[in-house]
Scaffold this motif. Sequence first.
Motif, PDB file in Angstrom:
ATOM      1  N   PHE A   1       0.825  -1.214   0.000  1.00 38.98           N
ATOM      2  CA  PHE A   1       0.000   0.000   0.000  1.00 38.98           C
ATOM      3  C   PHE A   1       0.859   1.264   0.000  1.00 38.98           C
ATOM      4  O   PHE A   1       0.673   2.158  -0.825  1.00 38.98           O
ATOM      5  CB  PHE A   1      -0.931   0.005   1.221  1.00 38.98           C
ATOM      6  N   TRP A   2       1.826   1.320   0.926  1.00 36.90           N
ATOM      7  CA  TRP A   2       2.625   2.545   1.023  1.00 36.90           C
ATOM      8  C   TRP A   2       3.494   2.726  -0.221  1.00 36.90           C
ATOM      9  O   TRP A   2       3.769   3.853  -0.637  1.00 36.90           O
ATOM     10  CB  TRP A   2       3.461   2.533   2.304  1.00 36.90           C
ATOM     11  N   ASP A   3       3.916   1.613  -0.824  1.00 37.09           N
ATOM     12  CA  ASP A   3       4.710   1.720  -2.049  1.00 37.09           C
ATOM     13  C   ASP A   3       3.885   2.348  -3.166  1.00 37.09           C
ATOM     14  O   ASP A   3       4.407   3.126  -3.967  1.00 37.09           O
ATOM     15  CB  ASP A   3       5.224   0.340  -2.470  1.00 37.09           C
TER      16      ASP A   3
ATOM     17  N   ALA B   1       8.222   5.249   1.472  1.00 40.57           N
ATOM     18  CA  ALA B   1       9.047   4.155   1.996  1.00 40.57           C
ATOM     19  C   ALA B   1       8.488   3.689   3.338  1.00 40.57           C
ATOM     20  O   ALA B   1       7.734   4.419   3.995  1.00 40.57           O
ATOM     21  CB  ALA B   1      10.479   4.628   2.162  1.00 40.57           C
ATOM     22  N   THR B   2       8.837   2.474   3.712  1.00 34.23           N
ATOM     23  CA  THR B   2       8.352   1.952   4.994  1.00 34.23           C
ATOM     24  C   THR B   2       9.523   1.505   5.856  1.00 34.23           C
ATOM     25  O   THR B   2      10.637   1.320   5.377  1.00 34.23           O
ATOM     26  CB  THR B   2       7.414   0.752   4.776  1.00 34.23           C
ATOM     27  N   LYS B   3       9.253   1.354   7.123  1.00 32.13           N
ATOM     28  CA  LYS B   3      10.245   0.808   8.047  1.00 32.13           C
ATOM     29  C   LYS B   3       9.521  -0.195   8.938  1.00 32.13           C
ATOM     30  O   LYS B   3       8.285  -0.139   9.077  1.00 32.13           O
ATOM     31  CB  LYS B   3      10.859   1.921   8.895  1.00 32.13           C
ATOM     32  N   ARG B   4      10.266  -1.095   9.540  1.00 35.11           N
ATOM     33  CA  ARG B   4       9.699  -2.061  10.464  1.00 35.11           C
ATOM     34  C   ARG B   4      10.214  -1.764  11.861  1.00 35.11           C
ATOM     35  O   ARG B   4      11.401  -1.495  12.051  1.00 35.11           O
ATOM     36  CB  ARG B   4      10.051  -3.489  10.059  1.00 35.11           C
ATOM     37  N   ALA B   5       9.299  -1.793  12.813  1.00 25.91           N
ATOM     38  CA  ALA B   5       9.688  -1.570  14.216  1.00 25.91           C
ATOM     39  C   ALA B   5       8.734  -2.369  15.089  1.00 25.91           C
ATOM     40  O   ALA B   5       7.607  -2.679  14.673  1.00 25.91           O
ATOM     41  CB  ALA B   5       9.609  -0.093  14.559  1.00 25.91           C
ATOM     42  N   LYS B   6       9.209  -2.707  16.273  1.00 27.25           N
ATOM     43  CA  LYS B   6       8.356  -3.459  17.180  1.00 27.25           C
ATOM     44  C   LYS B   6       7.295  -2.548  17.776  1.00 27.25           C
ATOM     45  O   LYS B   6       7.577  -1.398  18.124  1.00 27.25           O
ATOM     46  CB  LYS B   6       9.194  -4.090  18.288  1.00 27.25           C
TER      47      LYS B   6
ATOM     48  N   PRO C   1       5.135  -0.695  20.332  1.00 25.46           N
ATOM     49  CA  PRO C   1       5.552  -0.239  21.663  1.00 25.46           C
ATOM     50  C   PRO C   1       4.591  -0.667  22.766  1.00 25.46           C
ATOM     51  O   PRO C   1       4.422   0.023  23.766  1.00 25.46           O
ATOM     52  CB  PRO C   1       5.588   1.283  21.496  1.00 25.46           C
ATOM     53  N   TYR C   2       3.890  -1.776  22.559  1.00 21.47           N
ATOM     54  CA  TYR C   2       2.953  -2.305  23.563  1.00 21.47           C
ATOM     55  C   TYR C   2       2.810  -3.787  23.307  1.00 21.47           C
ATOM     56  O   TYR C   2       3.323  -4.306  22.293  1.00 21.47           O
ATOM     57  CB  TYR C   2       1.582  -1.614  23.462  1.00 21.47           C
ATOM     58  N   ASN C   3       2.146  -4.467  24.188  1.00 22.61           N
ATOM     59  CA  ASN C   3       1.966  -5.906  24.003  1.00 22.61           C
ATOM     60  C   ASN C   3       0.892  -6.201  22.964  1.00 22.61           C
ATOM     61  O   ASN C   3      -0.157  -5.553  22.990  1.00 22.61           O
ATOM     62  CB  ASN C   3       1.569  -6.561  25.326  1.00 22.61           C
ATOM     63  N   PRO C   4       1.123  -7.142  22.111  1.00 20.67           N
ATOM     64  CA  PRO C   4       2.329  -7.943  21.914  1.00 20.67           C
ATOM     65  C   PRO C   4       3.356  -7.153  21.101  1.00 20.67           C
ATOM     66  O   PRO C   4       2.981  -6.511  20.106  1.00 20.67           O
ATOM     67  CB  PRO C   4       1.818  -9.151  21.134  1.00 20.67           C
ATOM     68  N   PRO C   5       4.618  -7.182  21.482  1.00 21.03           N
ATOM     69  CA  PRO C   5       5.637  -6.364  20.792  1.00 21.03           C
ATOM     70  C   PRO C   5       6.079  -6.981  19.469  1.00 21.03           C
ATOM     71  O   PRO C   5       7.251  -7.288  19.269  1.00 21.03           O
ATOM     72  CB  PRO C   5       6.771  -6.317  21.821  1.00 21.03           C
ATOM     73  N   LEU C   6       5.147  -7.144  18.589  1.00 24.84           N
ATOM     74  CA  LEU C   6       5.449  -7.751  17.266  1.00 24.84           C
ATOM     75  C   LEU C   6       5.906  -6.670  16.298  1.00 24.84           C
ATOM     76  O   LEU C   6       5.596  -5.479  16.466  1.00 24.84           O
ATOM     77  CB  LEU C   6       4.202  -8.446  16.713  1.00 24.84           C
ATOM     78  N   GLU C   7       6.603  -7.107  15.287  1.00 27.17           N
ATOM     79  CA  GLU C   7       7.117  -6.172  14.291  1.00 27.17           C
ATOM     80  C   GLU C   7       5.956  -5.651  13.422  1.00 27.17           C
ATOM     81  O   GLU C   7       5.128  -6.437  12.947  1.00 27.17           O
ATOM     82  CB  GLU C   7       8.133  -6.901  13.413  1.00 27.17           C
ATOM     83  N   ILE C   8       5.965  -4.327  13.260  1.00 31.66           N
ATOM     84  CA  ILE C   8       4.902  -3.673  12.484  1.00 31.66           C
ATOM     85  C   ILE C   8       5.530  -2.801  11.414  1.00 31.66           C
ATOM     86  O   ILE C   8       6.579  -2.186  11.640  1.00 31.66           O
ATOM     87  CB  ILE C   8       4.025  -2.793  13.414  1.00 31.66           C
ATOM     88  N   VAL C   9       4.878  -2.732  10.263  1.00 30.77           N
ATOM     89  CA  VAL C   9       5.332  -1.867   9.173  1.00 30.77           C
ATOM     90  C   VAL C   9       4.725  -0.480   9.360  1.00 30.77           C
ATOM     91  O   VAL C   9       3.493  -0.362   9.521  1.00 30.77           O
ATOM     92  CB  VAL C   9       4.928  -2.453   7.801  1.00 30.77           C
ATOM     93  N   TYR C  10       5.585   0.517   9.368  1.00 34.85           N
ATOM     94  CA  TYR C  10       5.138   1.910   9.499  1.00 34.85           C
ATOM     95  C   TYR C  10       5.598   2.693   8.262  1.00 34.85           C
ATOM     96  O   TYR C  10       6.663   2.396   7.714  1.00 34.85           O
ATOM     97  CB  TYR C  10       5.783   2.580  10.717  1.00 34.85           C
ATOM     98  N   PRO C  11       4.838   3.705   7.842  1.00 40.27           N
ATOM     99  CA  PRO C  11       5.340   4.566   6.771  1.00 40.27           C
ATOM    100  C   PRO C  11       6.482   5.417   7.325  1.00 40.27           C
ATOM    101  O   PRO C  11       6.386   5.928   8.449  1.00 40.27           O
ATOM    102  CB  PRO C  11       4.119   5.430   6.406  1.00 40.27           C
ATOM    103  N   ALA C  12       7.552   5.535   6.544  1.00 40.00           N
ATOM    104  CA  ALA C  12       8.691   6.358   6.979  1.00 40.00           C
ATOM    105  C   ALA C  12       8.445   7.788   6.514  1.00 40.00           C
ATOM    106  O   ALA C  12       8.963   8.225   5.495  1.00 40.00           O
ATOM    107  CB  ALA C  12       9.981   5.789   6.406  1.00 40.00           C
ATOM    108  N   LEU C  13       7.631   8.491   7.242  1.00 40.17           N
ATOM    109  CA  LEU C  13       7.228   9.846   6.831  1.00 40.17           C
ATOM    110  C   LEU C  13       8.253  10.889   7.270  1.00 40.17           C
ATOM    111  O   LEU C  13       8.913  10.745   8.269  1.00 40.17           O
ATOM    112  CB  LEU C  13       5.850  10.176   7.424  1.00 40.17           C
TER     113      LEU C  13
END
Lengths: 166, 100
Positions: free
Chosen positions: A140-142, A147-152, A154-166
């Motif tokens: 979608f963001w592409d 561009a996107t980045k992946r980060a955990k 910041p709450y439970n469950p701390p799974l990796e999430i794709v965020y837009p690199a704004l």
Amino acid sequence: MIYELITALDKRLGFDRASAHCDIPCGIYDPSAAQIAALTVVRMIDLITDLESKGNPHDAAFHNTLGRYVTVKEEHAEKAKHEIRIIWGDYIKPQHVEKHPGVHDVVYKIMMLGSKSRQTTDRDAAVQLVEAINQFAEIFWDTKGIATKRAKAPYNPPLEIVYPAL
Amino acid sequence: MFRLIMVTGESLSPSYQEGDYVVVATIPFLLHRINAGDTIVFHHDKYGNMIKQVDSVDDPEGRVYVVGTNPNSVDSWRFGPIRREDITGKVIWHIPRRRD
């Protein structure tokens, strides 16, 4: 062929229009609602497992809490599917599919995993749901040239999430 | 008896999208058989010609509840039921715009 013929006739004759009217300009799309919903599903499965493993008596309070967790899991699994369907159905256009030919498969996978997450307490399926929606978010963001980045999360469950690199 | 109409707007997306055409039957006896799930064209005083899906029909009152498939749809959730006499016709053929 038929469509082209009718279009040509329309240009000459001017057929009536009928509006499938929307209230809000339909241009605001964001997969983050689906991502949060999928994380919530994993969280509810963790809470259900935790409640059961603690050896709590199966009294009214137990069933009430369990019922609430299951209800929220149901709602959010469906919400995740719903949000993806909206973006897929209303936003994704042929040129996006051309660039990302796997997008339909990703959406189908999300639908299947979303249903499995409703039907079961299979944590692996719910984690796969999060990841499949991440893949959709990257596509979608592409399409927006973002561009996107992946980060955990910041709450439970701390799974990796794709965020837009704004 | 039959009319060709172009769809504008996205409230019935993804089934019907902007630029699609529909053939609408305006035959009165067909209009007496409006059922939930039918797609209809009708006139609304404020919004003009509209196309929506029938959610339910209240026969004794002659009221028809219509909905869209897009959450932003303006429909009976907003403006209430429509009157049966405001229905122009029922969609009997959908000619989608080419999307390739």
